[in-house]
Design an enzyme around this catalytic site. Structure first.
Site, PDB file in Angstrom:
ATOM      1  CG  ASP A 244       4.419   3.094  -2.024  1.00  0.00           C
ATOM      2  OD1 ASP A 244       5.432   2.362  -2.038  1.00  0.00           O
ATOM      3  OD2 ASP A 244       3.351   2.745  -1.485  1.00  0.00           O
TER       4      ASP A 244
ATOM      5  CG  ASN B 252       4.317  -1.065  -0.399  1.00  0.00           C
ATOM      6  OD1 ASN B 252       4.326   0.121  -0.044  1.00  0.00           O
ATOM      7  ND2 ASN B 252       3.236  -1.654  -0.874  1.00  0.00           N
TER       8      ASN B 252
ATOM      9  CG  HIS C  29       6.369   3.357   2.379  1.00  0.00           C
ATOM     10  ND1 HIS C  29       5.880   4.453   1.705  1.00  0.00           N
ATOM     11  CD2 HIS C  29       5.550   2.322   2.042  1.00  0.00           C
ATOM     12  CE1 HIS C  29       4.834   4.100   0.982  1.00  0.00           C
ATOM     13  NE2 HIS C  29       4.606   2.813   1.177  1.00  0.00           N
TER      14      HIS C  29
ATOM     15  CG  HIS D  63      -1.112  -0.572   4.346  1.00  0.00           C
ATOM     16  ND1 HIS D  63      -0.973  -1.764   3.687  1.00  0.00           N
ATOM     17  CD2 HIS D  63      -1.133   0.392   3.382  1.00  0.00           C
ATOM     18  CE1 HIS D  63      -0.921  -1.539   2.377  1.00  0.00           C
ATOM     19  NE2 HIS D  63      -1.025  -0.255   2.166  1.00  0.00           N
TER      20      HIS D  63
ATOM     21  CG  HIS E 293       2.328   1.518   3.578  1.00  0.00           C
ATOM     22  ND1 HIS E 293       2.441   0.978   2.320  1.00  0.00           N
ATOM     23  CD2 HIS E 293       2.136   0.464   4.425  1.00  0.00           C
ATOM     24  CE1 HIS E 293       2.326  -0.348   2.405  1.00  0.00           C
ATOM     25  NE2 HIS E 293       2.136  -0.677   3.665  1.00  0.00           N
TER      26      HIS E 293
ATOM     27  CG  HIS F 212      -3.137   5.117  -0.444  1.00  0.00           C
ATOM     28  ND1 HIS F 212      -3.421   4.096  -1.289  1.00  0.00           N
ATOM     29  CD2 HIS F 212      -1.786   5.147  -0.346  1.00  0.00           C
ATOM     30  CE1 HIS F 212      -2.292   3.530  -1.699  1.00  0.00           C
ATOM     31  NE2 HIS F 212      -1.293   4.149  -1.129  1.00  0.00           N
TER      32      HIS F 212
HETATM   33 FE   LIG Z   1       2.973   1.716   0.297  1.00  0.00          FE
END
Ligand SMILES: [Fe+2]
Ligand SMILES: *[C@@H]1O[C@H](CO)[C@@H](O)[C@H](O)[C@H]1NC(C)=O
Ligand SMILES: *[C@@H]1O[C@H](CO)[C@@H](O)[C@H](O)[C@H]1NC(C)=O
Ligand SMILES: *[C@@H]1O[C@H](CO)[C@@H](O)[C@H](O)[C@H]1NC(C)=O
Ligand SMILES: *[C@@H]1O[C@H](CO)[C@@H](O)[C@H](O)[C@H]1NC(C)=O
Ligand SMILES: *[C@@H]1O[C@H](CO)[C@@H](O)[C@H](O)[C@H]1NC(C)=O
Length: 470
Positions: free
Chosen positions: A199, A236, A321, A331, A358, A360
């Site tokens: 990312d 992603n 990731h 997620h 991924h 945060h």
């Molecule tokens: Fe991500």
């Protein structure tokens, strides 16, 4: 007025309590959920006219200069940059600090279109046969506006070579991203290259995936990545998959802009590959490419893991990731299918540490595995396992989506430390047995270790390193 008074009074009490508890509350049956009090305002992208996005002056001046390792051993470097006025030269002129003779080599130019955006001229040039452990200067923009940078090649691959990695994920281009990068640069533990867990620009946050945000991101991080290699992992936000506007080829901008030495490790796709660097063997996986049995990524990893020679590279590090172990509600369980496919291999081959992004927030696991389950036996709980890696989620670079503050409660037993704050980490390998790891939250001073662990190598010194802090 009264509301604010109460709020701050409460925060003050929390602080006093936190200090009395050695800085933390123990809220659950797991490890530590840090209750560090931070500013939870939304992260805002820096505007296009920010200092960090400044276009270098001069006709056709190279911009977005970035480097990454260019071979399997660390004797090559891929130099990449963008020109906008005309294609210009793809030649890199380079020389060792103590040398008199300048070498040069010429790369290739490509462009791509994304909906109604047309990229600049993207240059990639690989410098081969470099000397180990040597400072090189290099020039790009030959014939127009020349810009000069430098890098230091890694020491020759070997079991006791000290080497320090920085770890950054999900950086984006907000004011917080800039603070994260500044903290990495100012950290007295000097990272020599960055393990980047995916990312990058978050250009896809904008209508039509405004690819000018890929360019601004490239200009923003140039101040680090032009001088030390960043090892890329796709996330992603690199997919840029948008069939509604006719963009149905996943990873198009990313793959045009960021090249990696995937063929050197026998990979057939730039999304998964490996490199050796000093005393580390680094395997990069793609959470967003097929990985079930018989797929190219599966076949590659199956053949790759037995090739790792721990007498040569004691430290086995995996980057991906989407995390396999994540106790944040954000997620949650997205990495589960890949974990089911590959976790037993990671235990069998004694991976030291897995870095993912991924989510945060920041989280570090105990050494655990969850590989006993066979559909019918019900054994589906993670157990302590000294052959298993430590899983670290470090998607807290500071991007526009903000922090993921909502965590599963109670904290799972396998989770050693977690906190929703922006930051970065460093891993300082000392020799074949010891590596000093620390996480640095942006809200602390540059030298502060907000979480730390001494890693004992799983192959050479497989002792319990669970509670060893610096
Ligand atoms: Fe991500
Ligand atoms: C692309 O299309 C959008 C929406 O119509 C428009 O705002 C933008 O200016 C266009 N960009 C270019 C480079 O034409
Ligand atoms: C980004 O950080 C650098 C280094 O701290 C600083 O010089 C610069 O002004 C910052 N830019 C923005 C837009 O925050
Ligand atoms: C592993 O590396 C060591 C040290 O470089 C070397 O002596 C040994 O031959 C290698 N083993 C294999 C199987 O290649
Ligand atoms: C490896 O490094 C650690 C930490 O610096 C040190 O304590 C240990 O003695 C070193 N081992 C060897 C064999 O030098
Ligand atoms: C490892 O050490 C930790 C902390 O001392 C302890 O809680 C844990 O039970 C140990 N694990 C094993 C497998 O010995």
């Amino acid at each position: 007025m009264g509301f604010y008074f109460c709020k701050y009074f409460l925060i003050a009490i929390l602080w006093v309590l936190a200090l009395e508890n050695g800085g933390f509350f123990l809220l659950s049956n797991g490890g530590i959920t840090s209750t560090f009090v931070r500013n939870e305002e939304k992260s805002i992208d820096m505007p296009f006219d920010s200092d960090v996005f400044k276009v270098p002056p001069g006709y056709n001046a190279p911009q977005q200069v970035h480097i990454t390792q260019g071979d399997h051993e660390g004797k090559a470097m891929i130099v990449s940059w963008v020109t906008v006025d005309e294609p210009g030269s793809s030649t890199v002129v380079y020389w060792p600090q103590d040398g008199t003779k300048k070498d040069q080599t010429t790369g290739q130019i490509s462009t791509y279109k994304y909906y109604n955006y047309t990229s600049g001229y993207i240059h990639h040039c690989t410098l081969n046969n470099l000397e180990y452990n040597t400072k090189y200067y290099y020039e790009v923009g030959i014939g127009h506006t020349i810009r000069t940078f430098w890098f230091v090649t890694p020491p020759e691959v070997g079991p006791d070579v000290p080497y320090t990695f920085g770890i950054i994920g999900d950086l984006g281009q907000t004011y917080d991203s800039n603070i994260t990068l500044t903290h990495y640069e100012m950290n007295p533990v000097k990272g020599e290259s960055v393990l980047y867990v995916g990312d990058l620009s978050y250009a896809d946050h904008y209508p039509l995936h405004d690819n000018r945000r890929w360019d601004s991101w490239g200009r923003f991080v140039e101040r680090s990545v032009a001088y030390q290699p960043w090892i890329w992992t796709a996330g992603n936000h690199e997919l840029d998959y948008s069939p509604l506007i006719g963009e149905n080829k996943p990873f198009k901008p990313f793959l045009h802009r960021y090249h990696v030495p995937f063929q050197a490790s026998g990979s057939t796709e730039p999304l998964w590959y490996s490199i050796k660097r000093a005393s580390a063997y680094i395997i990069v996986l793609s959470s967003y490419s097929a990985y079930s049995t018989y797929t190219p990524q599966y076949m590659w990893l199956m053949e790759e893991l037995p090739k790792v020679n721990r007498s040569e590279t004691p430290w086995l590090i995996v980057l991906m990731h989407s995390p396999w172990y994540n106790s944040n509600t954000y997620h949650y369980m997205e990495g589960e299918t890949m974990r089911v496919m590959f976790e037993s291999w990671f235990v069998q081959y004694k991976v030291d540490v897995v870095f993912a992004g991924h989510v945060h927030a920041y989280e570090r696991s105990e050494r655990i595995s969850n590989i006993a389950y066979n559909i019918v036996n019900g054994e589906c709980t993670p157990v302590h396992d000294q052959n298993a890696p430590v899983y670290i989620t470090i998607g807290d670079g500071g991007n526009i989506e903000g922090l993921a503050t909502d965590m599963m409660d109670p904290q799972p037993k396998y989770s050693a430390f977690r906190e929703a704050s922006f930051g970065h980490a460093t891993m300082a390998i000392k020799n074949r047995t010891h590596a000093y790891y620390s996480w640095h939250r942006n809200a602390d001073g540059y030298a502060v270790k907000s979480d730390s662990m001494v890693f004992y190598n799983r192959y050479w010194y497989p002792k319990n390193d669970s509670a060893i802090q610096t």
